[in-house]
Design a protein around this motif. Sequence first.
Motif, PDB file in Angstrom:
ATOM      1  N   LEU A  35       0.770  -1.440   0.032  1.00 54.93           N
ATOM      2  CA  LEU A  35       0.089  -0.044   0.195  1.00 54.93           C
ATOM      3  C   LEU A  35       1.010   1.171  -0.454  1.00 54.93           C
ATOM      4  N   GLY A  36       1.109   2.019  -1.341  1.00 58.17           N
ATOM      5  CA  GLY A  36       1.303   3.531  -0.941  1.00 58.17           C
ATOM      6  C   GLY A  36       0.639   4.377  -0.713  1.00 58.17           C
ATOM      7  N   LEU A 203       4.125   1.370   2.600  1.00 61.44           N
ATOM      8  CA  LEU A 203       4.978   2.356   1.754  1.00 61.44           C
ATOM      9  C   LEU A 203       5.031   3.749   1.562  1.00 61.44           C
ATOM     10  N   ILE A 204       5.722   4.714   1.993  1.00 56.98           N
ATOM     11  CA  ILE A 204       5.470   6.019   2.689  1.00 56.98           C
ATOM     12  C   ILE A 204       6.162   6.727   1.250  1.00 56.98           C
ATOM     13  N   ILE A 211       6.643   4.393  -6.234  1.00 61.58           N
ATOM     14  CA  ILE A 211       4.814   3.831  -6.099  1.00 61.58           C
ATOM     15  C   ILE A 211       3.823   3.261  -7.372  1.00 61.58           C
ATOM     16  N   ALA A 212       4.507   3.881  -9.009  1.00 61.52           N
ATOM     17  CA  ALA A 212       4.767   2.992 -10.111  1.00 61.52           C
ATOM     18  C   ALA A 212       4.910   1.828  -9.909  1.00 61.52           C
ATOM     19  N   ALA A 230      -7.404   3.616  -3.843  1.00 62.14           N
ATOM     20  CA  ALA A 230      -7.490   3.290  -5.555  1.00 62.14           C
ATOM     21  C   ALA A 230      -6.861   2.012  -5.250  1.00 62.14           C
ATOM     22  N   ASP A 231      -6.919   1.374  -6.769  1.00 56.36           N
ATOM     23  CA  ASP A 231      -5.305   0.141  -6.698  1.00 56.36           C
ATOM     24  C   ASP A 231      -4.474   1.269  -7.867  1.00 56.36           C
ATOM     25  N   VAL A 232      -3.496   1.298  -7.521  1.00 62.25           N
ATOM     26  CA  VAL A 232      -2.287   1.875  -8.604  1.00 62.25           C
ATOM     27  C   VAL A 232      -2.895   2.166  -9.653  1.00 62.25           C
TER      28      VAL A 232
END
Length: 252
Positions: A35-36, A203-204, A211-212, A230-232
């Motif tokens: 999770l970003g 993941l911050i 993130i991508a 949302a999802d990436v």
Amino acid sequence: MQTDILLNIENLCINIGRQKVLKNICLQAKKGRILGIIGESGSGKSTLCRAIMQQLPPSFQQTDGGILFNQYPLTKESTYIGTEITSILQNPMMAFDTIQTIEGHFFETIKAQYKMKPIQMRQLAEQYLEKVQLYDTHRILKSYSFELSGGMLQRIMIALALISKPQLIIADEPTTALDMVTQHNIVTLLKTLQSQEQLTILLITHDLGVIAALADDVAVIYNGEIVECADVYTCFDSPKHTYTKQLLEARL
């Protein structure tokens, strides 16, 4: 509650005095996924990280909501923190005690989790160094942090985070202080380890490229609030909130 939810944050509010730093944060991290959390500097990302780890400074007060880990409330007394929940911090050059060898850092971490003789602790440290693709284990363990590169120290920090076999790793800006090539290598390593160990990673970061490359799901935080989740693919291809669109446009 869904059994695939490892971390569940419900209406979390954090204040400094009368100022709201986090506002009604609702967030779920699913088992075995990354999770970003993205947002600009000062948006509340690191405060959220510290709240999960129960490491908020005394001036910060939780005024509402709560955090559940495996359906149990997280508090400062929780035994999960440091064992089933570990962290990878930003700026690895500043994260180590310069008067202690890397072996000393490993021994300190291992002693907190296991009862082992020194030779067993050394073998375990070497095993986890190799897991993060550092193979000159004898030299590294005898080194001090200032004798190693930032990329090596970040890998060592990942090894230390893994050694208790956690379910959740909180990675707070894990590539910020690294050059582009080292960033790529650390991202690749994290993705590999997450798949091998079936980890959940929070993941911050403010780096949309990271993130991508890594995240399965994305939460966007703005001014202490989650404005989109949302999802990436959906977040990057069809953002709904104006702020998310602005972040993506700034990246482009």
